[in-house]
Structures are given as structure tokens and as C-alpha cells.
Design a protein around this motif. Sequence first.
Motif, PDB file in Angstrom:
ATOM      1  N   THR A  41      14.567  -9.758  94.997  1.00  0.00           N
ATOM      2  CA  THR A  41      14.574  -8.384  95.526  1.00  0.00           C
ATOM      3  C   THR A  41      15.962  -7.964  96.000  1.00  0.00           C
ATOM      4  O   THR A  41      16.252  -6.766  96.054  1.00  0.00           O
ATOM      5  CB  THR A  41      13.574  -8.232  96.693  1.00  0.00           C
ATOM      6  N   THR A  42      16.828  -8.929  96.335  1.00  0.00           N
ATOM      7  CA  THR A  42      18.175  -8.578  96.800  1.00  0.00           C
ATOM      8  C   THR A  42      19.033  -7.976  95.682  1.00  0.00           C
ATOM      9  O   THR A  42      20.111  -7.448  95.950  1.00  0.00           O
ATOM     10  CB  THR A  42      18.894  -9.820  97.367  1.00  0.00           C
ATOM     11  N   GLU A  48      17.979  -5.471  93.994  1.00  0.00           N
ATOM     12  CA  GLU A  48      17.515  -4.086  93.878  1.00  0.00           C
ATOM     13  C   GLU A  48      18.429  -3.129  94.650  1.00  0.00           C
ATOM     14  O   GLU A  48      19.127  -3.533  95.586  1.00  0.00           O
ATOM     15  CB  GLU A  48      16.104  -3.956  94.463  1.00  0.00           C
ATOM     16  N   LEU A  70      17.882   0.433  96.709  1.00  0.00           N
ATOM     17  CA  LEU A  70      16.834   1.317  97.223  1.00  0.00           C
ATOM     18  C   LEU A  70      17.487   2.468  97.979  1.00  0.00           C
ATOM     19  O   LEU A  70      18.306   2.236  98.872  1.00  0.00           O
ATOM     20  CB  LEU A  70      15.892   0.525  98.136  1.00  0.00           C
ATOM     21  N   GLN A  97      21.200   2.321  98.355  1.00  0.00           N
ATOM     22  CA  GLN A  97      21.813   1.206  99.083  1.00  0.00           C
ATOM     23  C   GLN A  97      21.322  -0.131  98.515  1.00  0.00           C
ATOM     24  O   GLN A  97      20.171  -0.217  98.088  1.00  0.00           O
ATOM     25  CB  GLN A  97      21.417   1.257 100.571  1.00  0.00           C
ATOM     26  N   TYR A  99      19.494  -3.433  98.484  1.00  0.00           N
ATOM     27  CA  TYR A  99      18.295  -3.818  99.240  1.00  0.00           C
ATOM     28  C   TYR A  99      18.539  -5.191  99.862  1.00  0.00           C
ATOM     29  O   TYR A  99      18.847  -6.148  99.155  1.00  0.00           O
ATOM     30  CB  TYR A  99      17.110  -3.851  98.278  1.00  0.00           C
ATOM     31  N   ARG A 100      18.421  -5.298 101.173  1.00  0.00           N
ATOM     32  CA  ARG A 100      18.836  -6.520 101.861  1.00  0.00           C
ATOM     33  C   ARG A 100      17.711  -7.516 102.141  1.00  0.00           C
ATOM     34  O   ARG A 100      17.952  -8.617 102.617  1.00  0.00           O
ATOM     35  CB  ARG A 100      19.532  -6.175 103.197  1.00  0.00           C
ATOM     36  N   ASP A 139       7.766  -1.209  98.973  1.00  0.00           N
ATOM     37  CA  ASP A 139       8.757  -0.136  98.882  1.00  0.00           C
ATOM     38  C   ASP A 139       9.583  -0.252  97.599  1.00  0.00           C
ATOM     39  O   ASP A 139      10.337   0.657  97.251  1.00  0.00           O
ATOM     40  CB  ASP A 139       9.661  -0.079 100.126  1.00  0.00           C
ATOM     41  N   LEU A 140       9.458  -1.369  96.893  1.00  0.00           N
ATOM     42  CA  LEU A 140      10.110  -1.500  95.585  1.00  0.00           C
ATOM     43  C   LEU A 140       9.107  -1.181  94.472  1.00  0.00           C
ATOM     44  O   LEU A 140       9.452  -0.551  93.490  1.00  0.00           O
ATOM     45  CB  LEU A 140      10.656  -2.916  95.400  1.00  0.00           C
TER      46      LEU A 140
END
Length: 279
Positions: free
Chosen positions: A140-141, A143, A145, A148, A150-151, A194-195
Motif C-alpha cells: 500500500t505504500t 499508492e 492518495l 500524496q 500513502y504512508r 480508502d484505497l
Amino acid sequence: MRHATILTAPLLAAFFAGSPGAASAAPTLKGRAVWANPREAGTTEATVVAYVEQLAKAHVNTLIMELKTSTGIFWPSERFAPAVVAEYKAFDLPAVLIRECHKRGIAFHVWFFDFAEGGDSYVAQQHPEWLALSPAGKPTTAEVLRGQPYRMAWMCPARRPGYTDQWLIPLIREFAERYDVDAIHHDYVRYPGDLAPDTYCYCDYCLEEIPKYASYYSTAHPDHPLLNRMDRPHLEAHWETSPKVLPPNWKDYGREMKSRLLLEGTSFPGGNSDLDYFF
Ligand SMILES: [Zn+2]
């Protein structure tokens, strides 16, 4: 009818800012809880005592404190020492909080971020093999979102051995054995909504396990075509021929091909795209 209310820290601050009479009035709600972050309680005995005293003055009877967040854990664990947030390596925050809460009749609940880690958290860095992966094989990092990076590093909940049985559950067990906690709240027990909830997880483990859980192949008759007479007008009416959803060369499919079949494929070649099954 309201039996309980939960105040977040800003709401609590607003509550304290009201008239002194309001804060000392007899409470009418049965449950009066506060969600809180360790920073609010500070890093010394004195700040914790002052903090809990403030809660007591506001008639709060339950504290819900997050002690495992995306940045790390907030108690001086030996087993998980590298993941402990620096200021809490020497100071036993939960021990002091629980002692002070119970002294004042306040229940202490701990609140954990279960499957959401920070991109640079210790466990995400040390165990990239436990990260949830997209059909493209990215965590996921990778991505973006709302413009920005995604952290959050979401971890695969299904993989065994993996994050769940090697890290999360032992960590929760340690906390429960070590402290006189009244309840444990689990947050982020899910996939990264949220992704998009169906874009994770397609790690190697999940690609093997999803078809197994969904009964997309026969373990009893792996090489039998399981064909039946096609004697009904509707293709999908021939359901007894299941489970034979995976193609014979499934093992040769790449990650994206496998993911696409699981999300967009069909139980009946030529039939409706009805699979859309994911962990
Ligand atoms: Zn997975």
C-alpha cells in the motif's frame, strides 16, 4: 435513548473550556468515555497523574487509550523492543495509567491499530514479506492518495506464518498478560478501504488460499473434469459441476492474471462474471 458517549480529545478540551459548573454537574450518561492518544498523557508520572485527574473531574468513567498505532507500541516491551516508541522505552505508561484510572474508578480500555502499520514502522521494514500486496505485487505504500504518497503499510491478515500469528497476536497476548486491562478495542481489522477493499490482498499466500476457501477446485478429484450433461436452458443452472473454476494451467498464471480471474472471472466459461471474491 443514549446510554453512552465518547469524547475525542478536542471535544474533551471544549468540554473543559465550558463553564466550571458544567464540568462539576452530576453526570446523566451511564457511559462517559474518552478516546485518547498517549501524547496527551505525557511521558512522566506527574503528567499521567494530572491527565487522569482531569478525566476524573470531567466525570469520565472509561479511558480508551491507543497503545499500538501506525508508529509503534507505547509500553516497554522486551519481546517487541525495537517497535517501542522512544519516549516509552523506559517509562511504563500503561502501568501508571491503569493504576491512576483504577484508583479513581475509571475503567481502562486499550485500543490497538491491528492491521495498519506505518510505512517506516519497525515491523513493516523488517518483514516486507508480511505486507498486503496489490494485483501488481505492490504494498500500500506504493499508492498515491489525494495527491500524496500513502504512508500506511497494511499488513496481510491471512498469511500464516505472518503478521497475524508472528506479531499481532503475541503482542496483544503480551499486553493482556502484563497489564490489568479492562477491555481491548481492535481498530483497522480490515483491508484498506480508502484505497479500495478489493485491491488487497494478492500476496502469494492469498492467491493460493482464496481459491481454496472459495472451493474453486476439487481437492478430492484434482484431475477429473467434473463435466455433466448440459440439459438446461441456462448455463448457470448447471451448478452441480462445481467446483472447477480454476483453469488447468492456473499455476502458470502470473499474479495479475490470477488476481483478474478472481475479481472478474466466471464460474462458468462463457457465463456471467460472477466471481469477484477476495479476502
Ligand atoms: Zn495476503
